[in-house]
Enzyme design. Structure first.
Site, PDB file in Angstrom:
ATOM      1  N   ASP A   9       4.136  -4.662   3.803  1.00  0.00           N
ATOM      2  CA  ASP A   9       3.315  -3.705   4.538  1.00  0.00           C
ATOM      3  C   ASP A   9       2.517  -4.481   5.599  1.00  0.00           C
ATOM      4  O   ASP A   9       1.650  -5.274   5.261  1.00  0.00           O
ATOM      5  CB  ASP A   9       2.366  -3.023   3.532  1.00  0.00           C
ATOM      6  CG  ASP A   9       1.677  -1.804   4.111  1.00  0.00           C
ATOM      7  OD1 ASP A   9       1.674  -1.647   5.342  1.00  0.00           O
ATOM      8  OD2 ASP A   9       1.136  -1.015   3.306  1.00  0.00           O
ATOM      9  N   ASP A 105       6.221   0.188   9.899  1.00  0.00           N
ATOM     10  CA  ASP A 105       5.471  -0.999   9.456  1.00  0.00           C
ATOM     11  C   ASP A 105       5.615  -1.308   7.962  1.00  0.00           C
ATOM     12  O   ASP A 105       4.788  -2.001   7.401  1.00  0.00           O
ATOM     13  CB  ASP A 105       3.989  -0.836   9.803  1.00  0.00           C
ATOM     14  CG  ASP A 105       3.330   0.304   9.025  1.00  0.00           C
ATOM     15  OD1 ASP A 105       4.045   1.130   8.462  1.00  0.00           O
ATOM     16  OD2 ASP A 105       2.080   0.343   8.988  1.00  0.00           O
ATOM     17  N   GLU A 106       6.651  -0.773   7.331  1.00  0.00           N
ATOM     18  CA  GLU A 106       6.830  -1.007   5.900  1.00  0.00           C
ATOM     19  C   GLU A 106       8.299  -1.150   5.558  1.00  0.00           C
ATOM     20  O   GLU A 106       9.139  -0.478   6.154  1.00  0.00           O
ATOM     21  CB  GLU A 106       6.347   0.218   5.104  1.00  0.00           C
ATOM     22  CG  GLU A 106       4.890   0.241   4.790  1.00  0.00           C
ATOM     23  CD  GLU A 106       4.562   1.440   3.931  1.00  0.00           C
ATOM     24  OE1 GLU A 106       5.262   1.677   2.932  1.00  0.00           O
ATOM     25  OE2 GLU A 106       3.622   2.151   4.301  1.00  0.00           O
TER      26      GLU A 106
END
Length: 394
Positions: A9, A105-106
């Site tokens: 993350d 973003d993960e």
DNA sequence: TCTGGGGTCCTAGGACCC
DNA sequence: TCTGGGGTCCTAGGACCC
């Protein structure tokens, strides 16, 4: 064999990219999102801004009142963030070939078996953080555990720049004291409902009979929550997930009643959706119109076309027809309007994709439009005739 | 305080079909 | 004339997530 799942993350991703690219913004509160005077929310903010109690999804007006004058406000530059994201996903594949990006973003990685190559889970996590830092100069929080839920909660538990490993034997001790809202599917509506029943932690949920949860939350959600409270969750990673829909919507600066404005906005949204669909070589047969009215009332209307399309004008005309069929809309103030496309072909056929947006195959467009309009008239016209019904009720 | 934009998945009801 | 049950498709809304 137990699996080892890693969740990665990126920390305050949009804001971190901005601070990376604008050194003069480092150390200052940075808010990525709507303009401070306007409508909208905070998409992401730097840790300097979080110290003032500001967070994602907070109305920008509220954030602006809390933040000091030196705060930097920026509009999101999604194209740039997407480029950085692709670099990150690519470099993660040097660790494990099984990488599932779940958002910009993960990502989840299946790290089962990597111990022999790299070392214990801590070493694998350190390696992931190192390759990201070397490739793009950003920090990430990383969690490792026996399944997706535990890996995700592990990465959430130490931020920013954290690294947390939860071995299978410690799952229950890790989970029990957590607030029940950490469970997937328990959000702003469900958490208060459960709390009114005197339940506050995951441990409280775990001690509840399955039947009680199924009654409270429905069969599916109840079962899922019951399992999660025991640390049981999906332990697979899906590297090639197909998207299910494409959509484009916008919220007006001030509410709109002018049909011309609605029409032109819908045309724009349809063009955007059509463009992305054609870029991806997709065509869909379900067109969805989304309208949000004043004060905050959301409606959707969808229509299924006879044939799939990626054509701007077909999308626009269908969405416009759906809107015009809504007589109750009248002159009510519209806050948001948008278009979505879904229902892909099971077998994509080249001939059905309008590769060139300017050209519509002869004959077919008018036919499809009439199909659409007929369907809409059937559905909303006199007598409320349901499409597919053999004849109107007498 | 006043709520973006991009998505996913689930539920429930009605129509239809066998 | 009255009317079962299972399966599937379609649509609208809602909860949730990042």
């Amino acid at each position: 064999m137990p699996r080892l799942i890693m969740h990665v993350d990126l920390d305050a991703f949009y804001a971190a990219v901005e601070q990376r690219d604008r050194p003069e913004w480092r150390g200052r509160p940075v808010v990525v999102g709507a303009a401070p005077g306007g409508r909208g929310v905070v998409a992401t903010c730097s840790y300097e801004a979080r110290r003032y109690g500001v967070h994602s999804a907070m109305p920008i007006a509220v954030a602006a009142r809390r933040l000091p004058p030196e705060t930097v406000y920026v509009r999101p530059d999604m194209a740039r963030y997407a480029r950085v994201s692709r670099e990150i996903m690519t470099v993660l594949q040097t660790l494990s070939p099984v990488v599932e990006p779940v958002s910009i973003d993960e990502a989840y990685l299946d790290c089962t078996g990597l111990q022999r190559l790299i070392g214990p889970p801590e070493a694998i996590g350190r390696r992931a953080k190192a390759v990201i830092r070397e490739a793009v100069g950003l920090t990430a929080s990383v969690g490792l555990g026996p399944n997706r839920l535990i890996a995700k909660l592990a990465s959430d538990s130490h931020k920013p720049d954290g690294l947390t490993v939860v071995p299978a034997g410690q799952v229950q001790a890790f989970l029990d004291p957590m607030p029940l809202a950490v469970l997937r599917g328990v959000g702003v509506k469900t958490a208060p409902r459960l709390e009114r029943l005197g339940l506050h932690s995951v441990g409280d949920i775990r001690r509840l009979p399955l039947e009680t949860l199924r009654r409270q939350l429905g069969a599916r959600a109840g079962t899922a929550v019951h399992q999660q409270a025991r640390g049981i969750a999906d332990d697979r990673v899906y590297p090639a997930r197909e998207r299910q829909s494409i959509s484009k919507e916008t919220t007006f600066g001030t509410d709109v009643t002018d049909p011309e404005v609605l029409r032109e906005t819908l045309r724009w949204a349809a063009q955007e959706v059509g463009y992305v669909a054609r870029q991806e070589g997709r065509a869909g047969s379900v067109v969805t119109l989304k309208v949000r009215l004043h004060p905050f009332e959301t409606h959707t209307r969808s229509g299924t076309l006879r044939a799939a399309t990626a054509d701007d004008r077909m999308l626009f005309r269908t969405a416009w027809a759906l809107l015009q069929a809504e007589h109750w809309l009248g002159r009510r103030a519209v806050r948001l309007i948008g278009v979505g496309l879904s229902g892909w072909h099971s077998e994509p056929e080249q001939g059905d994709l309008f590769a060139d947006s300017g050209v519509i195959p002869e004959g077919s467009d008018a036919d499809r439009l009439h199909e659409t309009l007929d369907a809409i008239r059937d559905k909303f016209g006199k007598g409320m005739i349901q499409r597919g019904m053999a004849r109107p009720p007498s």
